[in-house]
Scaffold this active site. Structure first.
Site, mmCIF file in Angstrom:
data_model
loop_
_atom_site.group_PDB
_atom_site.id
_atom_site.type_symbol
_atom_site.label_atom_id
_atom_site.label_comp_id
_atom_site.label_asym_id
_atom_site.label_seq_id
_atom_site.Cartn_x
_atom_site.Cartn_y
_atom_site.Cartn_z
ATOM 1 C CB THR A 1 -0.961 -0.064 1.492
ATOM 2 O OG1 THR A 1 -1.695 -0.798 1.045
ATOM 3 C CG2 THR A 1 -2.274 1.521 1.016
ATOM 4 C CE LYS B 1 -5.621 -1.619 0.970
ATOM 5 N NZ LYS B 1 -3.654 -3.096 1.534
ATOM 6 C CE LYS C 1 2.402 0.627 5.188
ATOM 7 N NZ LYS C 1 1.132 0.986 3.834
#
Length: 312
Positions: free
Chosen positions: A103, A179, A247
């Site tokens: 990602t 995503k 993150k």
């Protein structure tokens, strides 16, 4: 139409963590020739013990491969395994495809894809969703974008790893953007589920009954249904770690700031994940956000001795 008699591709899987190991195993079960590589020699040895092949470096794993599946944590690790010392670029045959599942910020994806394509390889932006169990079952959801040639080259591997493959555009970066929308929602939903179950504990409610009622009611979410059992069992062994959402929601914040788009709910959720990580639980399961709520409020959750007795 005659049956396809073309040989199955040789695949390297770089990153044999909870997701990557399952993906590599799914590829192998479908008859593909799979080499696994990881910084953990134990993970590689485990894959070899299950019938796969092992490699000590990404360059060794990628040699003679048609497809490289990168299942590392973030952009920095992706760049390192592709272009660093003993990286994939040192040995990958021309025309092979890199399937990148980390990602990442879409802008970084586009930069990495440009470097790969300039080197004579193909790049498929292919972030994943579904968790370790679905990875092991070959039933992931893959959110992919890239050229028709990249999809064609990676197709046998994609079919072995995914129950749902979304083809989201012909340019790398589009899959990553999809995503990040998913991660915005997932992070907010985990924080909301944690807030709710800790609030229920503060009210002195039977938490298993709360779970039973909410999962049959309009307030349910996939994350509530999936993560709250970890709280009920007092088991915070990481299936998806707190640090992952530190993150990912950080990437959402960066993207939103660049676009001058407000994301106040994602920002609030990020603060809860940061607080949880800062309290020493960054590598624990992301349901640990509930523990922070409980500790702040003086509520007790199952199995969490650090929470004081509820004052209810």
């Amino acid at each position: 139409m005659p049956p396809d008699t073309s040989p199955l591709p040789r695949v390297a899987v770089i990153g044999l963590g909870s997701m990557g190991f399952g993906m590599a195993s799914s590829l192998r079960r479908r008859g593909l020739n799979v080499t696994g590589c990881d910084v953990s020699a134990d993970a590689v040895a485990r894959f070899v013990a299950e019938g796969g092949q092992g490699a000590a470096t990404p360059a060794e794993a990628a040699r003679d491969c048609d497809v490289v599946v990168s299942v590392v944590v973030n952009a920095a690790q992706t760049e390192s395994i592709l272009f660093g010392e003993e990286g994939v670029a040192a040995s990958l045959p021309q025309g092979a495809v890199v399937v990148s599942s980390a990602t990442m910020d879409p802008d970084i994806v586009r930069r990495l894809a440009a470097r790969i394509e300039a080197g004579g390889w193909l790049y498929l932006d292919a972030p994943i969703s579904g968790g370790a169990l679905r990875a092991a079952q070959g039933e992931l959801t893959i959110l992919a974008s890239g050229s028709a040639a990249a999809f064609a080259k990676a197709r046998p591997a994609l079919d072995a790893m995914a129950a749902k493959l979304y083809e989201l555009g012909d340019q790398p970066g589009q899959g990553a953007a999809f995503k990040m929308i998913n991660q915005l929602l997932a992070g907010v939903h985990i924080a909301a589920a944690s807030e709710a179950i800790a609030f229920a504990a503060k009210q002195g409610l039977d938490l298993r009954r709360v779970y039973e009622v909410i999962t049959a009611s309009a307030g349910n979410s996939w994350m509530f249904e999936n993560r709250v059992p970890h709280v009920l069992d007092g088991d915070y062994t990481a299936k998806s770690a707190v640090d992952i959402f530190v993150k990912d929601l950080g990437i959402v914040q960066d993207m939103a700031r660049s676009a001058k788009f407000p994301v106040p709910l994602a920002a609030a959720a990020l603060q809860m994940f940061l607080m949880t990580a800062g309290s020493g639980m960054g590598r624990d399961d992301d349901a640990s956000v509930a523990r922070i709520y409980a500790r702040v409020a003086g509520a007790r959750l199952p199995g969490d001795d650090a929470t004081p007795e509820s004052s209810v």
